[in-house]
Design an enzyme around this catalytic site. Structure first.
Site: not given
Ligand code: MG
Length: 380
Positions: A176, A204, A232, A257, A281
């Site tokens: 992250k 991400d 991402e 995403d 998701k």
């Protein structure tokens, strides 16, 4: 088989370490559990996490959407009529994708149990021969293997978290970033140096960069030879043209995403090449029903997908596992929710062993015990 009763409860599970992204910090799972009982007594379970900063859904809004709109719309319906049930849910209330996902997952669990099959066999696109290996295992031969999240933090802490994940057997780290472009390059460089060349690194940014910052940061990572598999969601979810510019400007594949909730979102991203890959998701799509439509679209355009999760525990993450096992367009799994939990209160379901997720032939999602106090919200 008819839907007899819908009930709600709450599951609380502490995390091993706090989960930090560019958007939030969380130290425990506190999710709504849906239990749907059929008229023959069999039950299905679903789950929804409140992820206000991403989906806009809070614990209160998820509960209110199920209690006031979704449960009354479907209770008493014939389970075999799954498409009509889904249409009614879609019409009952707009958005509220986490609430819809929780009910959708419980319905699919129950539906597969009614057919006496594990959910992935119900979701598979073609003949049974086309099933992916039932072990989503840690190898590089095209099988799925879940990554694990490395929360954004001071570089030293991220390096030690990465080394611990690798020692625990994880070969794919989802790092992250999104908290300062130059600092982000340093974070990833330090992690790459520490873990060596064989570990796969996904980055991400959780919308944390501007378009210019994203292009500069990703190019800097490319120039430094950090070997990043994908980046991402570099920019804000509503900056469609920014995302498109980043995708055009860099060599590293870009994964959308937060920009993709619905089928229509996925269609625009793919057709206008605003990203190379799609992260599906269930909490964004509103459950399995819509996720399958996105998989069909991805198959048509030969776009590869990741199946991801929010901060969820084993009920809804396992629904994602069944989806990943059934659909060939899903080549990447970010299903680390159960690995981040300090305890596993459930019985049954897929087994999470480090990076490996093992499915079995139990019917439905496979979870047999959910230690939660339920309160009925609708009865036929
Ligand atoms: Mg993400």
């Amino acid at each position: 088989m008819k839907i007899q009763e819908i009930a709600l409860g709450t599951i609380r599970i502490p995390l091993v370490t706090p989960f930090r992204t560019a958007l939030r910090t969380v130290d425990s799972i506190n999710d709504l559990i849906v239990k749907i009982t059929a008229d023959d007594g069999s039950v299905g379970f679903g789950e929804a996490p409140p992820t206000a900063v991403i989906t806009g859904d809070t614990k209160e809004s998820i509960e209110a959407a199920i209690r006031g709109y979704l449960a009354p719309a479907v209770v008493g319906m014939e389970l075999l009529d799954l498409d009509e049930i889904m249409r009614r849910m879609e019409k009952a209330i707009a958005k509220n994708t986490s609430a819809k996902a929780a009910v959708d997952i419980a319905l699919y669990d129950l539906y597969a149990k009614m057919l006496g099959k594990p959910l992935y066999r119900v979701l598979v696109e073609d003949a049974v021969e086309n099933l992916k290996d039932t072990c989503i295992s840690a190898n590089k031969e095209g099988e799925l293997e879940t990554d694990i999240t490395i929360s954004v933090d001071e570089t030293e802490k991220m390096v030690s978290d990465s080394l611990r994940a690798v020692a625990d057997g994880f070969g794919i780290l989802k790092v992250k970033v999104g908290k300062g472009g130059e600092k982000d390059v340093e974070r990833v460089r330090a992690i790459r140096q520490a873990v060596g060349p064989d570990v796969t690194l996904r980055v991400d940014a959780n919308q944390g960069w501007t378009k210019e910052e994203a292009i500069a940061t990703i190019r800097a990572m490319e120039d430094a030879g950090l070997g990043i598999e994908l980046v991402e969601q570099p920019v804000s979810y509503h900056d469609f043209h920014g995302l498109q510019s980043v995708t055009k400007a860099v060599d590293t594949p870009i994964l959308a995403d937060e920009s993709v909730f619905s089928y229509e979102d996925a269609q625009r991203i793919i057709e206008e090449h605003a990203a190379d890959l799609i992260n599906i998701k269930l909490m964004k799509t509103g459950g399995i029903h819509q996720a399958l439509r996105i998989c069909d679209l991805a198959d048509r355009y030969q776009v590869k997908c990741m199946v991801g999760c929010m901060l969820e525990s084993k009920v809804s993450v396992s629904a994602g596992v069944h989806l990943a096992a059934a659909r060939n367009c899903i080549t990447m799994a970010d299903l680390d929710g159960p690995s981040l939990c300090a305890e596993d209160p459930y019985e049954g379901g897929p087994v999470y062993r480090g990076p490996k997720i093992l499915l079995n032939e139990a019917s439905g999602i496979g979870i047999t015990r959910v230690p939660v106090e339920f309160a009925c919200v609708a009865r036929a």
